[in-house]
Scaffold this active site. Structure first.
Site, short mmCIF file in Angstrom:
data_model
loop_
_atom_site.label_atom_id
_atom_site.label_comp_id
_atom_site.label_asym_id
_atom_site.label_seq_id
_atom_site.Cartn_x
_atom_site.Cartn_y
_atom_site.Cartn_z
N ASP A 42 6.27 -7.70 2.71
CA ASP A 42 4.81 -7.58 2.61
C ASP A 42 4.47 -6.56 1.53
O ASP A 42 4.64 -5.36 1.73
CB ASP A 42 4.24 -7.13 3.96
CG ASP A 42 2.73 -7.02 3.92
OD1 ASP A 42 2.06 -8.06 4.01
OD2 ASP A 42 2.22 -5.89 3.76
N TYR A 47 0.32 -0.70 -3.31
CA TYR A 47 1.52 0.07 -2.92
C TYR A 47 2.26 0.64 -4.14
O TYR A 47 3.15 1.47 -3.99
CB TYR A 47 2.45 -0.77 -2.04
CG TYR A 47 1.78 -1.34 -0.80
CD1 TYR A 47 0.59 -0.77 -0.32
CD2 TYR A 47 2.28 -2.43 -0.12
CE1 TYR A 47 -0.05 -1.28 0.80
CE2 TYR A 47 1.64 -2.94 1.01
CZ TYR A 47 0.46 -2.37 1.45
OH TYR A 47 -0.17 -2.88 2.56
N LYS A 76 -1.10 -8.82 -2.19
CA LYS A 76 -2.53 -8.67 -1.87
C LYS A 76 -3.33 -8.30 -3.12
O LYS A 76 -2.86 -7.55 -3.98
CB LYS A 76 -2.72 -7.58 -0.81
CG LYS A 76 -1.86 -7.76 0.41
CD LYS A 76 -2.19 -6.77 1.52
CE LYS A 76 -1.09 -6.78 2.57
NZ LYS A 76 0.05 -5.92 2.26
N HIS A 109 -7.02 -7.79 0.24
CA HIS A 109 -6.54 -6.60 0.97
C HIS A 109 -7.61 -6.02 1.91
O HIS A 109 -7.33 -5.67 3.05
CB HIS A 109 -6.07 -5.55 -0.04
CG HIS A 109 -5.07 -4.58 0.51
ND1 HIS A 109 -4.04 -4.06 -0.24
CD2 HIS A 109 -4.92 -4.05 1.74
CE1 HIS A 109 -3.32 -3.24 0.51
NE2 HIS A 109 -3.84 -3.21 1.71
N PHE A 220 0.66 7.23 9.87
CA PHE A 220 -0.48 7.95 9.28
C PHE A 220 -0.30 9.47 9.28
O PHE A 220 -1.12 10.17 8.73
CB PHE A 220 -1.78 7.52 9.98
CG PHE A 220 -2.03 6.04 9.81
CD1 PHE A 220 -2.62 5.56 8.65
CD2 PHE A 220 -1.58 5.12 10.75
CE1 PHE A 220 -2.81 4.20 8.45
CE2 PHE A 220 -1.76 3.75 10.56
CZ PHE A 220 -2.37 3.29 9.41
N GLU A 222 1.99 11.25 7.71
CA GLU A 222 2.28 11.80 6.37
C GLU A 222 1.07 11.82 5.45
O GLU A 222 1.07 12.56 4.46
CB GLU A 222 3.46 11.06 5.71
CG GLU A 222 3.22 9.62 5.41
CD GLU A 222 4.50 8.88 4.98
OE1 GLU A 222 4.88 9.03 3.82
OE2 GLU A 222 5.09 8.17 5.81
N ASN A 277 14.52 -2.62 13.73
CA ASN A 277 13.24 -3.35 13.76
C ASN A 277 13.46 -4.87 13.67
O ASN A 277 12.82 -5.64 14.38
CB ASN A 277 12.33 -2.88 12.62
CG ASN A 277 11.91 -1.43 12.78
OD1 ASN A 277 11.97 -0.88 13.89
ND2 ASN A 277 11.51 -0.79 11.71
#
Ligand code: NAP
Length: 316
Positions: A42, A47, A76, A109, A220, A222, A277
């Site tokens: 993703d 980013y 996005k 986005h 969130f 960081e 994960n």
């Protein structure tokens, strides 16, 4: 495990997020994630690491780990490129950065149109028009951007199209005019922000859902947006369920989504967590456990940049 999208293409139920994967590590991180079995990545203009992620993909294909068609790459459109004349050039730029001929999925986005910033001046442009503090909206309705995405789809540059961070009212509106129907709604989704009515509405309209920030406040911390919220990893309910199944808290949080048919895209910079994960799908929560986890809902949204950042006070 995968989800069939409107186009008939399959989207893996588990993928990897790339937000905050450092540029300098991104190629290796993506390459190694492919090596351990990830097929969905993703990405996004915002980013700032699409070129490096693409290098990881290219190396994996060159080394024979995968073929392009085995992968599912999402990207996005950033807020500053919502005007119809900017959409196609941006898709082409992002495809070039990734080294790809098409995206499997291309999303808007945020449903927020910001004033255009020339990519040759600043890329990614982020939120502020001047790169510091000036927040400048642009008069581009969402319909214009959606119709530009439909063109991208028709040209074969995105097999499916959709959006993130869209609420129920806007979703209802899009469904009135869309000629290419949205395939995916990507939303912040974790036990502190369940958004059940939105999830139900999207499913009713035939959209598949992807959850982001599945670990709630963890992502969130960081960036100082975690609102000092108690960690879901340390929550006694999650811990108890994890112990009962011999799994980690992270795996329970991900399974809570995937068992409800909602795809996940967790991100980690650590190989052991990346594997943890991916492999979370080999057990099932009971219906009571899913209900109990959903019962932690606080309606607490962490990813709300325009409300959190005082520079953008008009949205506060
Ligand atoms: P996340 O997947 O919830 O991860 C949060 C943090 O948890 C990461 O910083 C990671 O830190 C840590 N972590 C990961 N796996 C772990 C595990 N097994 N055990 C313990 N800690 C673990 O957060 P996210 O990055 O916000 O969301 C995932 C992806 O969704 C993003 O990368 C991005 O692709 C997408 N996203 C989309 C939007 C949107 O607006 N559409 C917004 C946010 C995110 P370490 O790296 O230090 O392990």
């Amino acid at each position: 495990m995968s989800i069939a999208l409107r186009s008939g293409y399959l989207m893996p139920l588990v993928g990897m997020g790339t937000w905050k994967v450092p540029k300098e590590d991104a190629a290796d991180t993506i390459y190694n994630a492919i090596r351990v079995g990830y097929r969905l990545f993703d990405g996004a203009c915002d980013y700032g690491n699409e070129k490096e992620c693409g290098e990881g993909v290219a190396r994996a294909i060159k080394d024979g780990l995968v073929k392009r068609e085995d992968l599912f790459i999402t990207s996005k459109l950033w807020n500053t490129f919502h005007a119809k004349e900017h959409v196609l050039p941006m898709v082409k730029k992002q495809l070039k950065d990734w080294g790809l001929e098409y995206f499997d999925l291309y999303l808007i986005h945020f449903p927020i149109a910001l004033a255009y910033v020339d990519p040759s001046v600043r890329y990614p442009p982020e939120w502020a028009f001047d790169g510091k503090s000036e927040f400048k909206l642009q008069n581009t309705p969402f319909q214009e951007t959606w119709q530009a995405l439909e063109e991208v789809h028709k040209l074969g540059l995105a097999r499916d199209i959709g959006f993130a961070n869209v609420a129920g009212v806007l979703l209802c509106d899009v469904m009135r005019y869309a000629k290419v129907l949205p395939a995916i709604l990507q939303i912040e989704h974790h036990p502190y922000l369940v958004q059940q009515p939105l999830v139900d509405l999207a499913k009713q309209f035939g959209l598949a859902l992807t959850a982001y920030s599945s670990f709630g406040p963890a992502s969130f911390i960081e960036i100082g947006w975690d609102k000092n919220t108690a960690s879901l990893f340390k929550h006694p309910l999650i811990g108890g369920i994890a112990k009962a199944h011999g799994k980690t808290a992270a795996q329970v949080l991900l399974r809570w989504s995937t068992q409800q048919g909602i795809a996940v895209i967790p991100k980690s910079n650590f190989p052991n967590l990346i594997t943890e994960n991916l492999t979370h799908v080999d057990f099932n929560l009971t219906a009571e456990e899913i209900k109990a986890i959903s019962g932690l809902d606080l309606g607490l949204r962490f990813n709300n940049p325009v409300a959190i950042d005082s520079r953008f006070g008009i949205f506060a």
